[in-house]
Design a protein around this motif. Structure first.
Motif, mmCIF file in Angstrom:
data_model
loop_
_atom_site.group_PDB
_atom_site.id
_atom_site.type_symbol
_atom_site.label_atom_id
_atom_site.label_comp_id
_atom_site.label_asym_id
_atom_site.label_seq_id
_atom_site.Cartn_x
_atom_site.Cartn_y
_atom_site.Cartn_z
ATOM 1 N N ASP A 257 0.834 -1.207 0.000
ATOM 2 C CA ASP A 257 0.000 0.000 0.000
ATOM 3 C C ASP A 257 0.865 1.253 0.000
ATOM 4 O O ASP A 257 0.589 2.210 -0.736
ATOM 5 C CB ASP A 257 -0.920 0.006 1.225
ATOM 6 N N ALA A 258 1.922 1.273 0.811
ATOM 7 C CA ALA A 258 2.808 2.426 0.855
ATOM 8 C C ALA A 258 3.565 2.583 -0.462
ATOM 9 O O ALA A 258 3.753 3.697 -0.956
ATOM 10 C CB ALA A 258 3.781 2.301 2.019
ATOM 11 N N ALA A 259 3.994 1.464 -1.050
ATOM 12 C CA ALA A 259 4.702 1.522 -2.331
ATOM 13 C C ALA A 259 3.791 2.047 -3.430
ATOM 14 O O ALA A 259 4.193 2.899 -4.239
ATOM 15 C CB ALA A 259 5.232 0.141 -2.697
ATOM 16 N N ARG A 260 2.560 1.550 -3.463
ATOM 17 C CA ARG A 260 1.611 1.996 -4.486
ATOM 18 C C ARG A 260 1.346 3.497 -4.361
ATOM 19 O O ARG A 260 1.394 4.239 -5.349
ATOM 20 C CB ARG A 260 0.299 1.234 -4.352
ATOM 21 N N ALA A 261 1.075 3.944 -3.150
ATOM 22 C CA ALA A 261 0.765 5.363 -2.934
ATOM 23 C C ALA A 261 1.958 6.238 -3.280
ATOM 24 O O ALA A 261 1.797 7.316 -3.871
ATOM 25 C CB ALA A 261 0.336 5.579 -1.482
ATOM 26 N N SER A 262 3.150 5.798 -2.942
ATOM 27 C CA SER A 262 4.355 6.571 -3.251
ATOM 28 C C SER A 262 4.565 6.670 -4.757
ATOM 29 O O SER A 262 4.817 7.758 -5.302
ATOM 30 C CB SER A 262 5.575 5.916 -2.593
ATOM 31 N N HIS A 263 4.469 5.541 -5.436
ATOM 32 C CA HIS A 263 4.657 5.516 -6.890
ATOM 33 C C HIS A 263 3.610 6.380 -7.587
ATOM 34 O O HIS A 263 3.936 7.166 -8.492
ATOM 35 C CB HIS A 263 4.578 4.071 -7.387
ATOM 36 N N GLN A 264 2.365 6.264 -7.177
ATOM 37 C CA GLN A 264 1.290 7.033 -7.810
ATOM 38 C C GLN A 264 1.422 8.524 -7.546
ATOM 39 O O GLN A 264 0.946 9.341 -8.344
ATOM 40 C CB GLN A 264 -0.063 6.515 -7.349
ATOM 41 N N ALA A 265 2.097 8.892 -6.452
ATOM 42 C CA ALA A 265 2.317 10.304 -6.140
ATOM 43 C C ALA A 265 3.532 10.876 -6.853
ATOM 44 O O ALA A 265 3.832 12.065 -6.715
ATOM 45 C CB ALA A 265 2.474 10.478 -4.632
ATOM 46 N N GLY A 266 4.253 10.043 -7.599
ATOM 47 C CA GLY A 266 5.404 10.516 -8.356
ATOM 48 C C GLY A 266 6.736 10.359 -7.662
ATOM 49 O O GLY A 266 7.761 10.808 -8.179
ATOM 50 N N LEU A 267 6.743 9.737 -6.472
ATOM 51 C CA LEU A 267 8.003 9.437 -5.816
ATOM 52 C C LEU A 267 8.647 8.235 -6.506
ATOM 53 O O LEU A 267 7.947 7.360 -7.015
ATOM 54 C CB LEU A 267 7.792 9.117 -4.333
ATOM 55 N N SER A 268 9.973 8.204 -6.519
ATOM 56 C CA SER A 268 10.675 7.034 -7.052
ATOM 57 C C SER A 268 10.786 5.997 -5.949
ATOM 58 O O SER A 268 11.461 6.221 -4.940
ATOM 59 C CB SER A 268 12.069 7.430 -7.548
ATOM 60 N N VAL A 269 10.129 4.870 -6.143
ATOM 61 C CA VAL A 269 10.154 3.803 -5.144
ATOM 62 C C VAL A 269 11.456 3.020 -5.298
ATOM 63 O O VAL A 269 11.721 2.430 -6.350
ATOM 64 C CB VAL A 269 8.948 2.869 -5.296
ATOM 65 N N LEU A 270 12.267 3.022 -4.244
ATOM 66 C CA LEU A 270 13.567 2.366 -4.247
ATOM 67 C C LEU A 270 13.517 1.126 -3.363
ATOM 68 O O LEU A 270 13.053 1.185 -2.224
ATOM 69 C CB LEU A 270 14.643 3.336 -3.736
ATOM 70 N N MET A 271 14.006 0.035 -3.916
ATOM 71 C CA MET A 271 14.111 -1.218 -3.159
ATOM 72 C C MET A 271 15.510 -1.788 -3.349
ATOM 73 O O MET A 271 16.241 -1.422 -4.276
ATOM 74 C CB MET A 271 13.067 -2.228 -3.627
ATOM 75 N N GLY A 272 15.872 -2.727 -2.473
ATOM 76 C CA GLY A 272 17.204 -3.295 -2.521
ATOM 77 C C GLY A 272 17.370 -4.324 -3.627
ATOM 78 O O GLY A 272 16.534 -5.217 -3.783
ATOM 79 N N ALA A 273 18.455 -4.204 -4.380
ATOM 80 C CA ALA A 273 18.771 -5.236 -5.371
ATOM 81 C C ALA A 273 19.010 -6.596 -4.718
ATOM 82 O O ALA A 273 18.655 -7.628 -5.311
ATOM 83 C CB ALA A 273 19.978 -4.801 -6.200
ATOM 84 N N PRO A 274 19.583 -6.669 -3.494
ATOM 85 C CA PRO A 274 19.671 -7.987 -2.847
ATOM 86 C C PRO A 274 18.308 -8.636 -2.631
ATOM 87 O O PRO A 274 18.194 -9.866 -2.647
ATOM 88 C CB PRO A 274 20.356 -7.671 -1.500
ATOM 89 N N ASN A 275 17.283 -7.821 -2.436
ATOM 90 C CA ASN A 275 15.912 -8.323 -2.310
ATOM 91 C C ASN A 275 15.498 -9.052 -3.592
ATOM 92 O O ASN A 275 14.864 -10.116 -3.550
ATOM 93 C CB ASN A 275 14.992 -7.127 -2.021
ATOM 94 N N ILE A 276 15.887 -8.504 -4.747
ATOM 95 C CA ILE A 276 15.597 -9.155 -6.035
ATOM 96 C C ILE A 276 16.391 -10.453 -6.159
ATOM 97 O O ILE A 276 15.848 -11.507 -6.531
ATOM 98 C CB ILE A 276 15.950 -8.218 -7.211
ATOM 99 N N VAL A 277 17.679 -10.390 -5.838
ATOM 100 C CA VAL A 277 18.541 -11.560 -5.999
ATOM 101 C C VAL A 277 18.093 -12.696 -5.083
ATOM 102 O O VAL A 277 18.025 -13.864 -5.498
ATOM 103 C CB VAL A 277 20.011 -11.186 -5.720
ATOM 104 N N ARG A 278 17.751 -12.366 -3.839
ATOM 105 C CA ARG A 278 17.335 -13.379 -2.864
ATOM 106 C C ARG A 278 15.872 -13.786 -3.040
ATOM 107 O O ARG A 278 15.464 -14.845 -2.587
ATOM 108 C CB ARG A 278 17.533 -12.856 -1.443
ATOM 109 N N GLY A 279 15.090 -12.908 -3.661
ATOM 110 C CA GLY A 279 13.671 -13.191 -3.849
ATOM 111 C C GLY A 279 12.807 -12.795 -2.682
ATOM 112 O O GLY A 279 11.597 -13.063 -2.676
ATOM 113 N N LYS A 280 13.393 -12.123 -1.689
ATOM 114 C CA LYS A 280 12.624 -11.698 -0.520
ATOM 115 C C LYS A 280 13.411 -10.670 0.269
ATOM 116 O O LYS A 280 14.627 -10.518 0.096
ATOM 117 C CB LYS A 280 12.309 -12.893 0.385
ATOM 118 N N SER A 281 12.700 -9.965 1.154
ATOM 119 C CA SER A 281 13.322 -9.004 2.054
ATOM 120 C C SER A 281 13.986 -9.728 3.211
ATOM 121 O O SER A 281 13.430 -10.668 3.767
ATOM 122 C CB SER A 281 12.258 -8.034 2.592
#
Length: 379
Positions: A257-281
């Motif tokens: 919900d926070a990611a969606r609201a941030s993205h829709q408001a024009g903020l750049s949503v940043l997440m960790g690349a290790p999260n992508i590599v590992r498949g989870k936070s």
């Protein structure tokens, strides 16, 4: 004297397509892009050519400066070791995170981060560094001394990003106590009584300082034109607060919900690349891959593993998330550049800085073969 470099037979990753073609660099800038191979220049043999990666959030320098609890390494040596690793990962612009605010249970001494910043500037002047280093101040707004630390940087031109953080338990990153207990009770070997006191003090500090410090730091950044990042926003109220402060980057939102609201408001949503590599936070919060599937992921950060920044976009382009390679590469190049107003770099466009990376994609993990910054080969 004009200097010219030619690359041919490359798979050039542009913002909207992958072009099999050639590139001409002249005086540190991209001078020409053409389809097809030419007979002269460096033959890439079909390797990818992508823009130099732009890293907005890495704590990796701390691991070199303080490699063991209580150990401090020579600052210049730590910076060079950090720089060598980020550059060999394809990162040509790196925002080194410096910690503002600590307490009696950890952190750095007053003035240490200022000394580190001075060492970064000195290493650049002495031409020791392969990547360009800028500063990201990580401000723990619940810490009593955060403004004292921040005051050391009020006129520092290398500061280009400031994040507003509150790691108190029961909210944001630590919405439940399970992960907080792992971080601060199990790892430190605290008794039930000691842990209860630890939690009480942090909740009290958050309630006492966070709002006031957040407001003061945000006002200073807005006055100086410094980009700001929220950190671990979990609720719509958190997002609204970030928007009100003029935040540009939503770092590590902990809920969809926070990611969606941030993205829709024009903020750049940043997440960790290790999260992508590992498949989870690693904290058990929302997955970056889930945000990518929904179209809410804008920027990736290597956070604590530099090589993950070039690994993750290729994983996204091959996975179920449906992210085309140009869009995935944009998450580590043009989008972070645009977000923090680095308008001279971040894409393979005529006139932009020749910050470039030659990449060969082998068996799932890409290999960085060469790196150029402003047309000069650094790796």
């Amino acid at each position: 004297m004009t200097t010219e470099t030619i690359f041919s037979n490359a798979r050039i990753v542009l913002e909207d397509e992958v072009l099999d073609g050639s590139l001409v660099l002249r005086d540190g800038r991209i001078a020409d892009i053409s389809k097809g191979s030419i007979s002269k220049g460096e033959d890439f043999g079909g390797d990818y050519l992508i823009p130099g990666l732009i890293e907005l959030h890495t704590d990796h320098l701390e691991a070199h400066y303080s490699p063991r609890p209580g150990v401090r390494w020579n600052t210049t040596a730590a910076i060079q070791a950090h720089d060598a690793q980020v550059a060999s990962s394809g990162i040509t612009t790196v925002f080194d995170c410096l910690r503002m605010g600590s307490d009696e249970d950890g952190g750095f001494e007053a003035g240490e981060m200022r000394e580190m910043a001075d060492a970064i500037a000195g290493a650049a002047r002495e031409d020791r560094l392969k990547a360009e280093h800028l500063i990201h101040l990580r401000c723990e707004v619940s810490a009593a001394n955060v403004l004292d630390d921040f005051s050391d940087f009020e006129t520092d031109g290398l500061v280009r990003l400031v994040s507003l953080m509150d790691h108190a338990p029961g909210q944001r990153q630590f919405q439940t106590m399970d992960q907080y207990e792992l971080y601060y009770k199990t790892k430190r070997g605290l008794s039930d009584e000691a842990f209860a006191e630890f939690v009480r003090k942090r909740v009290e500090a958050s309630e006492r300082y966070s709002r006031r410090h957040r407001d003061q730091i945000a006002a200073h950044c807005n006055a100086r034109g410094i980009a700001m990042a929220s950190h671990d926003d979990a609720t719509l109220d958190h997002v609204e607060e970030s928007i009100a402060h003029g935040v540009k980057v939503a770092e590590f939102p902990t809920s969809i919900d926070a990611a969606r609201a941030s993205h829709q408001a024009g903020l750049s949503v940043l997440m960790g690349a290790p999260n992508i590599v590992r498949g989870k936070s690693h904290s058990g919060n929302v997955s970056a891959r889930e945000l990518a599937r929904h179209g809410y992921l804008d920027v990736l950060s290597s956070d604590y593993v530099p090589l993950s920044l070039i690994h993750a976009p290729f994983l996204l382009s091959e996975g179920e998330e449906g992210v085309a390679l140009p869009k995935a590469i944009a998450m580590v190049t043009s989008t972070p550049a645009r977000t923090v107003s680095l308008d001279d770099r971040g894409s393979i466009t005529i006139g932009k800085r020749a910050d470039l990376v030659r990449v060969r994609h082998i068996s799932g993990v890409p290999v960085v073969r060469s790196v150029w910054r402003e047309g000069n080969r650094v790796v």
